[in-house]
Design a protein around this motif. Sequence first.
Motif, PDB file in Angstrom:
ATOM      1  N   GLY A  26       0.767  -1.237   0.000  1.00  0.00           N
ATOM      2  CA  GLY A  26       0.000   0.000   0.000  1.00  0.00           C
ATOM      3  C   GLY A  26       0.794   1.280   0.000  1.00  0.00           C
ATOM      4  O   GLY A  26       0.259   2.348   0.336  1.00  0.00           O
ATOM      5  N   LEU A  27       2.077   1.214  -0.402  1.00  0.00           N
ATOM      6  CA  LEU A  27       2.887   2.427  -0.410  1.00  0.00           C
ATOM      7  C   LEU A  27       2.479   3.383  -1.528  1.00  0.00           C
ATOM      8  O   LEU A  27       2.641   4.586  -1.409  1.00  0.00           O
ATOM      9  CB  LEU A  27       4.368   2.063  -0.539  1.00  0.00           C
ATOM     10  N   GLY A  28       1.959   2.833  -2.621  1.00  0.00           N
ATOM     11  CA  GLY A  28       1.542   3.689  -3.716  1.00  0.00           C
ATOM     12  C   GLY A  28       1.118   2.884  -4.928  1.00  0.00           C
ATOM     13  O   GLY A  28       0.985   1.654  -4.879  1.00  0.00           O
ATOM     14  N   ILE A  29       0.898   3.598  -6.046  1.00  0.00           N
ATOM     15  CA  ILE A  29       0.514   2.988  -7.320  1.00  0.00           C
ATOM     16  C   ILE A  29       1.783   2.775  -8.138  1.00  0.00           C
ATOM     17  O   ILE A  29       2.627   3.665  -8.235  1.00  0.00           O
ATOM     18  CB  ILE A  29      -0.459   3.895  -8.089  1.00  0.00           C
ATOM     19  N   GLY A  30       1.936   1.589  -8.731  1.00  0.00           N
ATOM     20  CA  GLY A  30       3.123   1.311  -9.523  1.00  0.00           C
ATOM     21  C   GLY A  30       2.815   0.450 -10.723  1.00  0.00           C
ATOM     22  O   GLY A  30       1.820  -0.285 -10.744  1.00  0.00           O
ATOM     23  N   GLY A  31       3.659   0.548 -11.742  1.00  0.00           N
ATOM     24  CA  GLY A  31       3.481  -0.256 -12.947  1.00  0.00           C
ATOM     25  C   GLY A  31       4.094  -1.624 -12.791  1.00  0.00           C
ATOM     26  O   GLY A  31       5.256  -1.756 -12.406  1.00  0.00           O
ATOM     27  N   LEU A  32       3.313  -2.650 -13.095  1.00  0.00           N
ATOM     28  CA  LEU A  32       3.771  -4.036 -13.017  1.00  0.00           C
ATOM     29  C   LEU A  32       3.381  -4.780 -14.288  1.00  0.00           C
ATOM     30  O   LEU A  32       2.374  -4.438 -14.923  1.00  0.00           O
ATOM     31  CB  LEU A  32       3.127  -4.759 -11.821  1.00  0.00           C
ATOM     32  N   PRO A  33       4.145  -5.812 -14.668  1.00  0.00           N
ATOM     33  CA  PRO A  33       3.696  -6.664 -15.769  1.00  0.00           C
ATOM     34  C   PRO A  33       2.348  -7.294 -15.416  1.00  0.00           C
ATOM     35  O   PRO A  33       2.107  -7.671 -14.258  1.00  0.00           O
ATOM     36  CB  PRO A  33       4.798  -7.729 -15.868  1.00  0.00           C
ATOM     37  N   THR A  34       1.480  -7.399 -16.400  1.00  0.00           N
ATOM     38  CA  THR A  34       0.138  -7.916 -16.126  1.00  0.00           C
ATOM     39  C   THR A  34       0.138  -9.366 -15.682  1.00  0.00           C
ATOM     40  O   THR A  34      -0.850  -9.833 -15.117  1.00  0.00           O
ATOM     41  CB  THR A  34      -0.756  -7.762 -17.370  1.00  0.00           C
TER      42      THR A  34
END
Length: 361
Positions: free
Chosen positions: A241-249
């Motif tokens: 829950g530290l933040g929003i991040g981009g990850l492989p789907t």
Amino acid sequence: MKQVEAAGLGGISWDDVSLIASIESSGSLRQAARKLGMNASTLIRHVERLEAGLGTTIFDRLPQGFVLNEPGKAIAEIGRDMQRHFLRLEEIAGQDSRSRGQVKIAITEGLGTFWVTPKLSEFAAENPEIVINLESSMDLRSPLRNEADIAIQFRKPENPDLIASRLCTLHVYPFASLRYIEKHGVPSADHKAAGHRIILQESEQISNDVVHEFLKRSRIEKNIAFITSSSIAHLCAIERGLGIGGLPTFAMAMGSRLVPVDIGLQHSIDVWISYRREMRKVQRVVIVLDWLRQIFNGQRYPWFSPAFMHPAEIMQTINQALDRHEYFDSRIIKNFFESKDDYMINQFKRPVGRPRKDRHA
């Protein structure tokens, strides 16, 4: 290697010549020492010994450190040629038709840890004589320098001595945890990620040009809360829950407790597999190559195909395939998807306007 006893060479060591090539490829003397497993002072002594034997300086001593000069660059090229020919000699000596032995795979941290490792038990059961040596790292590794038998990386090697082909495609999408959404809410389509905390992963193989352009366009560069080079730390920070991040789907396919965030950001990365030409004659390497192509097959695992598949559609595909073993590498993941807690698969809704697709793996 033995000392060279020739006129004008003063008994120099070919090992020292090879070290110069390693220093150049590493980018700095300190980085080379770390990769070679020696301290910097020892490496400097090798450099000074070679300079004394050749009667010329190889590095310019500058305030910012040791920098290769023109003679040094020429010696580094000789060292690379030596390494390449020596590796070919090793391959000629070691080529056989046996499957027994070790195969070293250099692979990016996320793919190696979260996708390949869970599938190793099945491979080991079918190939008990092959030992996989998996180096999961975000640093670039080269099969030509004997750093790996097989390399799986985000950059296509340009060296003609390597065979390289596209293995799969990773599709990167913004994700957040339920904990984060409960506290901060979901970014709206109008305001995108304004006011939200952003997590980034930066490394030798990852370019965040697309992400930085999005942050700049959305005027939220100041919202960056955490930056890491580690795929594991990156995923952990998003899950906690530290933040929003981009990850492989494919994070959805491995059971991560995450929610896709539709803010108009998505990009794709080609993944390349490479190896030396000589490896086509080593049976154990050929077996591993075939296995790797199977587990990254985009028809069997559609999140690795060139066509983008929204995370909601991935969840629906998995939901329809719960009793199909190839989608699950452990009972824990299957039980998680079948659980009755507050994180149900059918909570994920297809974005408005996205047509329904019938997919068969």
